[in-house]
Write an enzyme that holds these catalytic residues in place. Structure first.
Site, mmCIF file in Angstrom:
data_model
loop_
_atom_site.group_PDB
_atom_site.id
_atom_site.type_symbol
_atom_site.label_atom_id
_atom_site.label_comp_id
_atom_site.label_asym_id
_atom_site.label_seq_id
_atom_site.Cartn_x
_atom_site.Cartn_y
_atom_site.Cartn_z
ATOM 1 C CG HIS A 131 76.081 -5.860 133.727
ATOM 2 N ND1 HIS A 131 75.845 -6.542 135.183
ATOM 3 C CD2 HIS A 131 76.756 -6.521 132.929
ATOM 4 C CE1 HIS A 131 76.416 -7.730 134.989
ATOM 5 N NE2 HIS A 131 77.025 -7.642 133.782
ATOM 6 C CE LYS A 135 72.933 -8.353 132.478
ATOM 7 N NZ LYS A 135 72.940 -8.917 131.210
#
Length: 234
Positions: A131, A135
């Site tokens: 990600h 995040k």
């Protein structure tokens, strides 16, 4: 449909754009610092905020009798409390680690693959997720859902982050610049590797799925899942 957006970051803004294109109205939007509009005008709330704010936002909607769709991850230790509150208020609620239609199909494909591979003990299964740098939670909620689907059909006892323990399912979490979300399930043996991969190209898939869930939830009572929304049978 009149929508309240609880959380107005990148996801909230994407949901707003697509909801307006579909003919819905945004009657309220809020961040941790400010709000705009009338929350009580909403027919459904869509919540993408932060792990710290999720429970408060979901409770606010349920207390107001407004159906709520929550896509925030990292707060699920309080999920049971939200279920009890939803039942107490005779409300309606959907939460998911990922609202993308493709990802939810991937969940079911992954479970079937895990069941198919279960007798073949030479294959070791693992999960990798990648990600963007912003995040906060690791592993991702999506990776945890994938792991839980595998564990239903595995001899492994649990999942762990970055482990080499034989009895635990290893999840590797990576953070890289501008990655919308990639999840890879690998079945490795000394002879070959079988891999399943889902790669998100934009946030629009998550936003569209959340809007689909909101459309489904409006005028319903109870606690639902994305399998209900998409008509996926167990």
């Amino acid at each position: 449909m009149k929508i309240a957006l609880l959380g107005y970051g990148k996801m909230g803004k994407t949901i707003e754009k697509l909801a307006l294109e579909k003919g819905h109205a945004i009657v309220f939007k809020s961040t941790s610092e400010s709000s705009e509009g009338n929350f009580n005008d909403a027919e459904v709330a869509i919540e993408f905020s932060s792990p710290e704010a999720a429970v408060s936002n979901i409770s606010k909607a349920l207390d107001a009798g407004i159906p709520v769709v929550s896509g925030t991850t990292g707060w699920l230790e309080k999920y049971g409390e939200m279920v009890k509150l939803c039942e107490k208020r005779n409300g309606s609620f959907i939460t998911a680690s990922n609202f993308s239609v493709g990802v939810n199909l991937f969940f079911s494909i992954n479970e079937y693959a895990a069941k198919l591979m279960a007798p073949w003990k030479d294959y070791n299964v693992s999960v990798e997720e990648i990600h963007h740098l912003q995040k906060k939670d690791a592993p991702s909620g999506t990776a945890i859902t994938i792991a839980e689907g595998i564990l239903k059909h595995s001899d492994k006892k649990d999942w762990k982050l970055n482990t080499s323990e034989e009895n635990s399912l290893n999840i590797t979490a990576k953070r890289e610049e501008d990655v919308k979300g990639t999840h890879i399930v690998s079945f490795d043996s000394s002879i070959d590797t079988i891999s399943l991969k889902h790669e998100a190209h934009s946030r629009e898939g998550f936003a569209l799925g959340a809007i689909l869930a909101a459309e489904y939830l409006k005028d319903k009572k109870g606690i639902f899942t994305m399998k209900d929304v998409l008509g996926i049978e167990d």
